[in-house]
Enzyme design. Structure first.
Site, PDB file in Angstrom:
ATOM      1  N   HIS A  44      10.558  66.511  40.783  1.00 60.86           N
ATOM      2  CA  HIS A  44      11.249  65.264  40.454  1.00 60.86           C
ATOM      3  C   HIS A  44      12.683  65.265  40.989  1.00 60.86           C
ATOM      4  CE1 HIS A  44       8.553  63.211  37.316  1.00 60.86           C
ATOM      5  NE2 HIS A  44       7.833  64.135  37.918  1.00 60.86           N
ATOM      6  N   ASP A  45      13.195  66.400  41.339  1.00 65.59           N
ATOM      7  CA  ASP A  45      14.513  66.502  41.968  1.00 65.59           C
ATOM      8  C   ASP A  45      14.418  66.252  43.472  1.00 65.59           C
ATOM      9  OD1 ASP A  45      17.065  67.213  42.845  1.00 65.59           O
ATOM     10  OD2 ASP A  45      17.125  69.114  41.787  1.00 65.59           O
ATOM     11  N   HIS A  60       7.133  60.078  47.951  1.00 66.82           N
ATOM     12  CA  HIS A  60       6.945  59.249  49.138  1.00 66.82           C
ATOM     13  C   HIS A  60       7.085  57.759  48.823  1.00 66.82           C
ATOM     14  CE1 HIS A  60       5.199  62.907  50.865  1.00 66.82           C
ATOM     15  NE2 HIS A  60       5.248  62.323  52.044  1.00 66.82           N
ATOM     16  N   TRP A  91      18.081  67.304  48.332  1.00 62.17           N
ATOM     17  CA  TRP A  91      19.001  68.405  48.028  1.00 62.17           C
ATOM     18  C   TRP A  91      18.722  68.955  46.637  1.00 62.17           C
ATOM     19  CZ3 TRP A  91      21.653  69.646  52.234  1.00 62.17           C
ATOM     20  CH2 TRP A  91      21.993  68.650  53.153  1.00 62.17           C
ATOM     21  N   SER A 101      18.998  65.777  40.716  1.00 66.69           N
ATOM     22  CA  SER A 101      18.666  64.362  40.591  1.00 66.69           C
ATOM     23  C   SER A 101      17.540  64.107  39.592  1.00 66.69           C
ATOM     24  CB  SER A 101      18.311  63.767  41.955  1.00 66.69           C
ATOM     25  OG  SER A 101      17.274  64.477  42.589  1.00 66.69           O
ATOM     26  N   HIS A 156      -1.195  71.336  40.448  1.00 66.01           N
ATOM     27  CA  HIS A 156      -1.618  70.769  39.169  1.00 66.01           C
ATOM     28  C   HIS A 156      -2.594  71.662  38.401  1.00 66.01           C
ATOM     29  CE1 HIS A 156       0.008  67.009  41.005  1.00 66.01           C
ATOM     30  NE2 HIS A 156       0.428  66.868  39.764  1.00 66.01           N
ATOM     31  N   ARG A 199      -1.228  61.892  55.720  1.00 61.77           N
ATOM     32  CA  ARG A 199       0.116  62.204  56.217  1.00 61.77           C
ATOM     33  C   ARG A 199       0.093  63.160  57.406  1.00 61.77           C
ATOM     34  NH1 ARG A 199       2.024  62.807  49.906  1.00 61.77           N
ATOM     35  NH2 ARG A 199       2.017  60.550  49.472  1.00 61.77           N
TER      36      ARG A 199
END
Length: 646
Positions: A169-170, A174, A224, A228, A396, A497
């Site tokens: 999550h940091d 996409h 980075w 976040s 997962h 992808r």
């Protein structure tokens, strides 16, 4: 080049070609002579399969060689590099909300909405059928779906499983297209699939404006290590979590958990596709941020403004998170003396923590560590995280089917273990429902329960069934109407992808490919099923399936194939960031802030700072990422670099 020189170089290359695997002739031809020599050393060790059994110091040298070669040949830029006037770093002595101005030579590198890079060239699909053969739902049903829960023993617990999603999550997510794709279960597995059909949004493909890789995908998060996952990736997300008083972030004073809006969506920076384990870690590091704010305000009379306190506390908290991941989480994931030395070397250097604390950064990345380097290093490729990085972080299977909820009202049993109270389905802990359940469980019971429970193993036949009928979410944390079959979707995503399949992936990262299924696994049932699903063609093996099936190095919770991406990208997240290199100093962090980072060695330290009674009463293990009733690590009289793996 003169014809004579070209002929001489071709002649010198002949011995290499006789010795090395034929699949690497092309890349070796492109190498400079020094890199050819290093490749020869690495490849010789790979052919014997012994690097992890070498004495620690020699194993670390092998990893340095491999990292160098990956830095030279496995960092591929996607998109054009902006050309403009170099900005003055002094004007931005703080982390911006959207990830810009971290690279002193490229203000946009690593910003929200920039391209994912590549470690290997994208695969060109000549036919649409290549994306759907074998069918992703067949792969998910026959090779991934959990039959019986397999755990990691005492090595890795549910806090560790939550931590990696906290990091995802940091780093990565996409950008989606507005068009949808539908997958339908073939007749052969229709009766075994919770969803007979499901729809989802395509990954949005964007022209890069680049002559080489013409189409790319965008990262909606900041790649980075900037925290976040608690601060957000843009001003709107950050505004949601700030109190705008004393630099602090919002947190419930009553139960120490995240606050919620009227719809029970957590008031946090990143709430999409989350669960109670991640929410608990977000709450913990909001407390950490707020504690840093309070300490800085008390220490420095000139630091009283809300914005100044927030910016400095974010620098410190982000660095604490990065350090924990480097020398605590990864060390437990790859539990060997060689990796202990390598990961501490990444942060402190070969000379070690005591030397660095006393004399400062000395001797470049090898002797002084990546953190504190005098300048950033991106190896000529603008910083990003890569499509391959996303693929190897598909973990997962770490999630179990139930959270074991422990009774904390009694005295600890042997090794500080609590008695079992009840088993809560993980489905009750996911999304908005999970936030409600977590509020009933409470912070302490959730953390202790995760600490005392082993997480799932990254193996075939161990992907949770409940994730095959999952409610996905929008970026704002609200539920979507269409359920998805997550393992089938992940198989599809890698193909969509243009990530190489397992064998081609290994070639791309200079690992010897498999030639038969027995090279991959010793499990006879797995081999038979792989033959059936992939029509006995090892070249068609999906990356995710290969990563789960691959024989593990003793002590490794992940495959070696996934690990080689970590080698280059874990270092890159530090060395390309000026706040871990040229700006990792007292002037930027403050003396108190830098001391905070330097004295924090683990997530155990962070938990103990805010909940000392929890650690003292319920934790027996050395690391909070291993199962808490595990005995502490024994003292080893042999110096780390002189040890020989058993």
């Amino acid at each position: 080049m003169y014809p004579e020189m070209a002929s001489l170089l071709a002649l010198l290359a002949i011995p290499f070609h006789h010795f090395i695997h034929r699949d690497f002739h092309g890349i070796v031809t492109r190498m400079i002579f020094f890199d050819k020599f290093l490749f020869l050393i690495m490849h010789s060790i790979d052919k014997m399969g012994i690097w992890h059994r070498l004495p620690v110091l020699l194993g670390m040298i092998y990893l340095l060689i491999r990292r160098h070669l990956h830095q030279e040949y496995n960092l591929i830029n996607v998109g054009t590099t902006p050309v403009g006037v170099r900005f003055n770093s002094v004007d931005y002595p703080y982390r911006t909300v959207d990830g810009t101005y971290n690279d002193p030579f490229n203000e946009g590198a690593g910003g929200e909405g920039t391209f994912f890079g590549r470690n290997t060239p994208p695969v060109v699909h000549h036919k649409h059928e290549l994306r759907i053969k074998p069918d992703p739902m067949v792969v998910a049903t026959k090779l991934l779906a959990r039959r019986k829960f397999i755990d990691t023993g005492k090595q890795f617990n549910m806090i560790a499983a939550s931590w990696i999603q906290f990091m995802i999550h940091d780093w990565i997510d996409h950008l989606e297209d507005t068009n949808q794709v539908e997958l339908t279960a073939p007749r052969e597995v229709e009766g075994q699939c919770p969803l007979k059909t499901f729809t989802f949004y395509k990954t949005k493909e964007v022209p890069t404006g680049f002559y080489d890789i013409k189409i790319g995908t965008l990262n909606t998060r900041t790649p980075w290590w900037d925290g976040s996952s608690i601060y957000g990736n843009n001003a709107k997300m950050l505004g949601r979590v700030r109190t705008y008083k004393d630099g602090k972030l919002k947190i419930s004073e009553e139960d120490g958990l995240l606050l919620h809006d009227q719809d029970w969506v957590a008031i946090s920076s990143d709430v999409r596709n989350s669960w109670a384990g991640v929410s608990t870690l977000q709450a913990l590091f909001v407390k950490e941020h707020n504690a840093v704010c309070a300490a800085l305000k008390k220490e420095y009379p000139h630091l009283q403004e809300d914005e100044d306190l927030y910016r400095h506390a974010r620098l410190v908290t982000s660095a604490v998170i990065a350090k924990i991941h480097t020398i605590d989480w990864t060390v437990e994931l790859l539990k060997t003396d060689t990796m202990l030395g390598a990961m501490r070397g990444n942060w402190y250097g070969f000379l070690g923590k005591k030397f660095k604390d006393r004399f400062g950064h000395v001797g470049g990345a090898i002797f002084g560590g990546v953190v504190g380097l005098k300048k950033t290093e991106n190896h000529g490729v603008p910083y990003s995280l890569t499509e391959e990085f996303v693929s190897v972080y598909r973990m997962h299977s770490l999630l179990p089917d139930y959270l074991h909820l422990w009774d904390l009202s009694t005295s600890p049993g042997p090794n500080k273990s609590p008695p079992l109270l009840e088993m809560v389905p993980i489905t009750d802990l996911v999304g908005i429902k999970g936030e409600k359940t977590l509020s009933e469980i409470g912070f302490e019971r959730q953390m202790v329960s995760m600490g005392h429970q082993a997480c799932g193993a990254l193996e075939l036949f161990n992907y949770p069934i409940w994730l095959r009928d999952l409610i996905p979410q929008n970026p704002d944390g609200t539920d979507r109407p269409d359920h998805v079959d997550l393992p089938a979707l992940e198989v599809y995503r890698d193909r969509e992808r243009k990530v190489a399949r397992y064998n081609e992936f290994r070639r791309g990262v200079m690992l010897i490919p498999i030639s038969k299924w027995e090279d991959l696994t010793d499990d006879a049932e797995a081999i038979q099923t792989l033959r059936e699903v992939y029509d006995d063609d090892v070249e068609q093996l999906d990356l995710l399936v290969g990563l789960m099936a691959e024989k593990k190095i003793k002590g490794f919770a992940i495959s070696e194939t996934a690990f080689v991406i970590f080698i280059v990208m874990a270092t890159r997240r530090l060395e390309a960031d000026r706040f871990f290199t040229s700006y990792f100093n007292e002037e930027t962090y403050t003396k108190k802030g830098l001391e905070w980072v330097n004295t924090t060695e683990s997530v155990r330290d962070v938990i103990h700072r805010h909940h000392p009674e929890m650690i003292d009463k319920w934790m027996n293990s050395t690391s909070a990422f291993s199962v808490w009733d595990l005995p502490p690590n024994p003292h080893n009289l042999v110096p780390l670099y002189l040890r020989i793996p058993h």
